[in-house]
Scaffold this active site. Sequence first.
Site: not given
Length: 81
Positions: A19-22, A46
Amino acid sequence: MSHITYPEFVAAIDTSGLTCPLPLLRTKKALQTVESGQVLKVLTTDPSAVGDFQAFAKQTGHIILLQAPVTEGMVHFIQKR
């Protein structure tokens, strides 16, 4: 039924399940490994990745060639500036 033709790419990463920011961080790192003008394929799950990648491209000058739904989530083709 329309058929999507995917751009040619030189590298691909799978950020499924992240999920954000990955997904964005992994994409930034992967873009460092390709030459200017080359295309990176990124798979995401995501839901916010579509907007995140569009904002990222606008800020960095990279070009989003295609964002399309696939069975596993979304696929993004990003051309390095």
